[in-house]
Design a protein around this motif. Structure first.
Motif, PDB file in Angstrom:
ATOM      1  N   GLN A   1       0.878  -1.162   0.000  1.00  0.00           N
ATOM      2  CA  GLN A   1       0.000   0.000   0.000  1.00  0.00           C
ATOM      3  C   GLN A   1       0.916   1.213   0.000  1.00  0.00           C
ATOM      4  O   GLN A   1       1.719   1.376   0.921  1.00  0.00           O
ATOM      5  CB  GLN A   1      -0.934  -0.001   1.210  1.00  0.00           C
ATOM      6  N   VAL A   2       0.835   2.016  -1.049  1.00  0.00           N
ATOM      7  CA  VAL A   2       1.792   3.105  -1.251  1.00  0.00           C
ATOM      8  C   VAL A   2       1.108   4.457  -1.088  1.00  0.00           C
ATOM      9  O   VAL A   2       0.056   4.710  -1.677  1.00  0.00           O
ATOM     10  CB  VAL A   2       2.438   3.016  -2.652  1.00  0.00           C
ATOM     11  N   SER A   3       1.721   5.318  -0.288  1.00  0.00           N
ATOM     12  CA  SER A   3       1.230   6.685  -0.101  1.00  0.00           C
ATOM     13  C   SER A   3       2.405   7.645  -0.280  1.00  0.00           C
ATOM     14  O   SER A   3       3.559   7.218  -0.422  1.00  0.00           O
ATOM     15  CB  SER A   3       0.608   6.840   1.291  1.00  0.00           C
ATOM     16  N   TRP A   4       2.123   8.939  -0.266  1.00  0.00           N
ATOM     17  CA  TRP A   4       3.200   9.919  -0.331  1.00  0.00           C
ATOM     18  C   TRP A   4       3.971   9.931   0.981  1.00  0.00           C
ATOM     19  O   TRP A   4       3.419   9.644   2.051  1.00  0.00           O
ATOM     20  CB  TRP A   4       2.640  11.305  -0.632  1.00  0.00           C
ATOM     21  N   ALA A   5       5.239  10.257   0.908  1.00  0.00           N
ATOM     22  CA  ALA A   5       6.101  10.201   2.084  1.00  0.00           C
ATOM     23  C   ALA A   5       5.619  11.110   3.203  1.00  0.00           C
ATOM     24  O   ALA A   5       5.857  10.832   4.383  1.00  0.00           O
ATOM     25  CB  ALA A   5       7.533  10.558   1.691  1.00  0.00           C
ATOM     26  N   ASP A   6       4.930  12.194   2.855  1.00  0.00           N
ATOM     27  CA  ASP A   6       4.472  13.140   3.872  1.00  0.00           C
ATOM     28  C   ASP A   6       3.003  12.940   4.243  1.00  0.00           C
ATOM     29  O   ASP A   6       2.381  13.802   4.852  1.00  0.00           O
ATOM     30  CB  ASP A   6       4.682  14.581   3.390  1.00  0.00           C
ATOM     31  N   SER A   7       2.453  11.787   3.910  1.00  0.00           N
ATOM     32  CA  SER A   7       1.015  11.547   4.129  1.00  0.00           C
ATOM     33  C   SER A   7       0.673  11.188   5.564  1.00  0.00           C
ATOM     34  O   SER A   7      -0.483  11.285   5.979  1.00  0.00           O
ATOM     35  CB  SER A   7       0.541  10.410   3.222  1.00  0.00           C
ATOM     36  N   GLY A   8       1.661  10.716   6.324  1.00  0.00           N
ATOM     37  CA  GLY A   8       1.384  10.241   7.674  1.00  0.00           C
ATOM     38  C   GLY A   8       0.845   8.830   7.713  1.00  0.00           C
ATOM     39  O   GLY A   8       0.449   8.339   8.776  1.00  0.00           O
ATOM     40  N   ILE A   9       0.824   8.167   6.566  1.00  0.00           N
ATOM     41  CA  ILE A   9       0.351   6.777   6.512  1.00  0.00           C
ATOM     42  C   ILE A   9       1.578   5.863   6.508  1.00  0.00           C
ATOM     43  O   ILE A   9       2.193   5.603   5.479  1.00  0.00           O
ATOM     44  CB  ILE A   9      -0.503   6.526   5.255  1.00  0.00           C
ATOM     45  N   ASP A  10       1.934   5.410   7.684  1.00  0.00           N
ATOM     46  CA  ASP A  10       3.123   4.575   7.831  1.00  0.00           C
ATOM     47  C   ASP A  10       2.809   3.152   8.263  1.00  0.00           C
ATOM     48  O   ASP A  10       3.699   2.304   8.312  1.00  0.00           O
ATOM     49  CB  ASP A  10       4.072   5.215   8.853  1.00  0.00           C
ATOM     50  N   SER A  11       1.548   2.909   8.598  1.00  0.00           N
ATOM     51  CA  SER A  11       1.123   1.567   9.000  1.00  0.00           C
ATOM     52  C   SER A  11      -0.355   1.420   8.677  1.00  0.00           C
ATOM     53  O   SER A  11      -1.044   2.405   8.380  1.00  0.00           O
ATOM     54  CB  SER A  11       1.359   1.344  10.497  1.00  0.00           C
ATOM     55  N   VAL A  12      -0.857   0.200   8.772  1.00  0.00           N
ATOM     56  CA  VAL A  12      -2.274  -0.050   8.506  1.00  0.00           C
ATOM     57  C   VAL A  12      -3.146   0.706   9.493  1.00  0.00           C
ATOM     58  O   VAL A  12      -4.239   1.172   9.150  1.00  0.00           O
ATOM     59  CB  VAL A  12      -2.568  -1.563   8.554  1.00  0.00           C
ATOM     60  N   ALA A  13      -2.676   0.899  10.708  1.00  0.00           N
ATOM     61  CA  ALA A  13      -3.447   1.638  11.711  1.00  0.00           C
ATOM     62  C   ALA A  13      -3.718   3.073  11.260  1.00  0.00           C
ATOM     63  O   ALA A  13      -4.709   3.684  11.668  1.00  0.00           O
ATOM     64  CB  ALA A  13      -2.699   1.646  13.041  1.00  0.00           C
TER      65      ALA A  13
ATOM     66  N   ILE B   1      -5.766  -6.517   2.367  1.00  0.00           N
ATOM     67  CA  ILE B   1      -6.082  -5.211   2.945  1.00  0.00           C
ATOM     68  C   ILE B   1      -7.067  -5.373   4.096  1.00  0.00           C
ATOM     69  O   ILE B   1      -6.867  -4.835   5.198  1.00  0.00           O
ATOM     70  CB  ILE B   1      -6.677  -4.271   1.877  1.00  0.00           C
ATOM     71  N   PHE B   2      -8.136  -6.124   3.857  1.00  0.00           N
ATOM     72  CA  PHE B   2      -9.184  -6.256   4.869  1.00  0.00           C
ATOM     73  C   PHE B   2      -8.748  -7.136   6.038  1.00  0.00           C
ATOM     74  O   PHE B   2      -9.168  -6.906   7.177  1.00  0.00           O
ATOM     75  CB  PHE B   2     -10.461  -6.786   4.221  1.00  0.00           C
ATOM     76  N   ALA B   3      -7.883  -8.121   5.770  1.00  0.00           N
ATOM     77  CA  ALA B   3      -7.368  -8.932   6.874  1.00  0.00           C
ATOM     78  C   ALA B   3      -6.470  -8.092   7.779  1.00  0.00           C
ATOM     79  O   ALA B   3      -6.532  -8.194   9.012  1.00  0.00           O
ATOM     80  CB  ALA B   3      -6.606 -10.130   6.326  1.00  0.00           C
ATOM     81  N   ALA B   4      -5.629  -7.255   7.173  1.00  0.00           N
ATOM     82  CA  ALA B   4      -4.748  -6.391   7.963  1.00  0.00           C
ATOM     83  C   ALA B   4      -5.562  -5.351   8.729  1.00  0.00           C
ATOM     84  O   ALA B   4      -5.250  -5.024   9.887  1.00  0.00           O
ATOM     85  CB  ALA B   4      -3.740  -5.712   7.042  1.00  0.00           C
ATOM     86  N   MET B   5      -6.617  -4.814   8.102  1.00  0.00           N
ATOM     87  CA  MET B   5      -7.479  -3.857   8.781  1.00  0.00           C
ATOM     88  C   MET B   5      -8.192  -4.508   9.961  1.00  0.00           C
ATOM     89  O   MET B   5      -8.329  -3.894  11.038  1.00  0.00           O
ATOM     90  CB  MET B   5      -8.501  -3.286   7.794  1.00  0.00           C
ATOM     91  N   ALA B   6      -8.645  -5.742   9.790  1.00  0.00           N
ATOM     92  CA  ALA B   6      -9.351  -6.435  10.865  1.00  0.00           C
ATOM     93  C   ALA B   6      -8.458  -6.582  12.094  1.00  0.00           C
ATOM     94  O   ALA B   6      -8.922  -6.446  13.240  1.00  0.00           O
ATOM     95  CB  ALA B   6      -9.822  -7.804  10.377  1.00  0.00           C
ATOM     96  N   GLU B   7      -7.182  -6.851  11.856  1.00  0.00           N
ATOM     97  CA  GLU B   7      -6.232  -6.988  12.963  1.00  0.00           C
ATOM     98  C   GLU B   7      -6.102  -5.677  13.740  1.00  0.00           C
ATOM     99  O   GLU B   7      -5.863  -5.685  14.953  1.00  0.00           O
ATOM    100  CB  GLU B   7      -4.867  -7.407  12.418  1.00  0.00           C
TER     101      GLU B   7
ATOM    102  N   GLY C   1      -6.492 -15.158   8.030  1.00  0.00           N
ATOM    103  CA  GLY C   1      -6.777 -13.847   7.472  1.00  0.00           C
ATOM    104  C   GLY C   1      -8.043 -13.844   6.645  1.00  0.00           C
ATOM    105  O   GLY C   1      -8.840 -12.900   6.693  1.00  0.00           O
ATOM    106  N   ALA C   2      -8.235 -14.930   5.880  1.00  0.00           N
ATOM    107  CA  ALA C   2      -9.427 -15.038   5.037  1.00  0.00           C
ATOM    108  C   ALA C   2     -10.695 -15.136   5.885  1.00  0.00           C
ATOM    109  O   ALA C   2     -11.749 -14.607   5.515  1.00  0.00           O
ATOM    110  CB  ALA C   2      -9.308 -16.261   4.124  1.00  0.00           C
ATOM    111  N   LEU C   3     -10.610 -15.793   7.016  1.00  0.00           N
ATOM    112  CA  LEU C   3     -11.757 -15.913   7.909  1.00  0.00           C
ATOM    113  C   LEU C   3     -12.075 -14.581   8.597  1.00  0.00           C
ATOM    114  O   LEU C   3     -13.235 -14.264   8.874  1.00  0.00           O
ATOM    115  CB  LEU C   3     -11.490 -16.986   8.968  1.00  0.00           C
ATOM    116  N   ALA C   4     -11.043 -13.780   8.845  1.00  0.00           N
ATOM    117  CA  ALA C   4     -11.228 -12.525   9.575  1.00  0.00           C
ATOM    118  C   ALA C   4     -11.645 -11.369   8.672  1.00  0.00           C
ATOM    119  O   ALA C   4     -12.284 -10.415   9.131  1.00  0.00           O
ATOM    120  CB  ALA C   4      -9.940 -12.153  10.306  1.00  0.00           C
ATOM    121  N   ALA C   5     -11.291 -11.447   7.390  1.00  0.00           N
ATOM    122  CA  ALA C   5     -11.488 -10.315   6.485  1.00  0.00           C
ATOM    123  C   ALA C   5     -12.960 -10.095   6.150  1.00  0.00           C
ATOM    124  O   ALA C   5     -13.689 -11.031   5.828  1.00  0.00           O
ATOM    125  CB  ALA C   5     -10.694 -10.542   5.204  1.00  0.00           C
ATOM    126  N   VAL C   6     -13.368  -8.822   6.194  1.00  0.00           N
ATOM    127  CA  VAL C   6     -14.713  -8.405   5.800  1.00  0.00           C
ATOM    128  C   VAL C   6     -14.559  -7.202   4.885  1.00  0.00           C
ATOM    129  O   VAL C   6     -13.923  -6.212   5.259  1.00  0.00           O
ATOM    130  CB  VAL C   6     -15.578  -8.024   7.019  1.00  0.00           C
TER     131      VAL C   6
END
Length: 387
Positions: free
Chosen positions: A134-146, A164-170, A329-334
């Protein structure tokens, strides 16, 4: 820093893949039909085999094209037809319908198909690691899934989104806290500012960014311009390119079993060739019909090799812990519609190491590095536009 201008201008530098999807080859009819891969030979005494890819010809599949071009399939007595897709063919469906003998597909996608009734079995896990970013701009503040909370997150859909959804669920995130934006198979929406973080593969879309020109500097973008989240480093990591076979035929057809081992041996040799000869492998995939430029294609082969090697238990071996993590992950993802990929554990027939182990055993006396202990990726310079 403001990116709106650079996004709009640089978007035009990227390759738009929609036309490629329309141009994708169809699997057609008259394949293995009722599925006898050991039927009448297509050339002399060679056994005809149909392999269904999950996308168009490109470095992601270099090992299979190398096995074909270098004669490894023929050495095993096989005449292999490699059938591209482009989104118009679902590999596991083509396999389940008896149109092809083997298929390449991501594990989570096939888990959903198995729960829906597909009778297919994974026989080799070629990619040992996830290549999704998952790629964002360096100054976006998006450094982790959280950091996805409150952001516009790009997703391709079509079964590519479940990491994406499995990581978000975590992280306790869902579509009520994250806005999911459908993204084309390129980086245009990201460069235009329509999404905050774009889905990308290490071997493709990320390269599209690095070969695009920053209009503010007149130079190509560099990794320093971006913040990159690798799903391999998250709870959402899932197994990707795997080889799938027909479950029923594996259980009852001795000739298909024999063909399966031969096919795996040749495919292994193809991937070893691609690891040891990435420049030649990229030329092979270009000749096979890849529409990418030469530097992009070489990048793709090199990055694909990194997802395969090293393979500590031998190329194609299915690691049970990685399989279980994918299932969890597949079971957790929504997804954003509230749908789940699967609702229960897949059957035991969903995977087996029986055939890849037989292939390894038969290759044991040959001078082949099955684990990639000696693998070293090369340095690739991406030219503007991937040329």
């Amino acid at each position: 820093m403001t990116h709106s201008t650079r996004r709009l201008v640089a978007a035009g530098a990227l390759v738009v893949t929609g036309a490629l999807v329309l141009a994708a080859c169809s699997g057609g009819s008259g394949g293995s039909g009722d599925g006898d891969a050991s039927g009448d030979a297509g050339s002399g005494d060679l056994t005809p085999v149909k392999l269904q890819l999950q996308w168009l010809p490109q470095g992601q599949f270099a090992g299979y094209f190398a096995a074909q071009e270098q004669g490894f399939f023929e050495e095993e007595g096989l005449e292999v037809e490699i059938i591209p897709s482009g989104g118009d063919i679902v590999p596991q469906d083509a396999l389940n319908n008896g149109d092809v003998d083997y298929a390449i597909a991501w594990v989570p996608k096939v888990l959903g198909s198995i729960e829906a009734g597909a009778n297919v079995t994974e026989i080799a896990q070629i990619f040992q690691r996830s290549g999704t970013l998952q790629v964002s701009w360096a100054d976006s503040g998006i450094d982790s899934v959280a950091d996805f909370e409150g952001k516009k997150i790009g997703s391709w859909g079509f079964g590519n989104e479940w990491e994406i959804f499995a990581a978000m669920a975590e992280e306790g995130l869902d579509s009520s806290t994250v806005e999911i934006i459908t993204q084309d198979f390129n980086m245009n929406a990201f460069l235009q500012g329509d999404i905050d973080a774009a889905q990308a593969m290490t071997y493709n879309e990320y390269a599209q960014l690095l070969e695009a020109v920053d209009p503010e500097t007149g130079e190509q973008y560099t990794p320093d311009d971006f913040s990159v989240i690798s799903y391999e480093e998250t709870a959402g990591a899932m197994l990707q390119d795997a080889i799938w076979a027909d479950t029923e035929r594996l259980e009852s057809d001795e000739e298909y079993q024999d063909t399966t081992v031969k096919f795996l041996k040749a495919a292994i040799k193809g991937w070893v060739y691609a690891a040891e000869n990435p420049e030649e492998a990229s030329e092979i995939t270009l000749a096979a019909g890849s529409a990418w430029g030469p530097s992009h294609e070489l990048w793709m082969v090199n990055e694909t090799n990194k997802l395969i090697w090293p393979s500590p238990d031998g190329i194609g071996y299915i690691d049970e812990a990685a399989w279980n993590k994918t299932v969890e992950g597949a079971l957790a993802a929504v997804n954003e519609t509230g749908a789940r990929l699967i609702s229960e554990e897949p059957p035991s027939s969903a995977w087996t190491n029986e055939w890849i182990e037989k292939a390894h055993d038969e290759l044991a006396d040959e001078d082949i590095d099955l684990t990639g202990d000696g693998f070293t990726p090369i340095d690739v310079t991406l030219e503007e536009g991937g040329n």
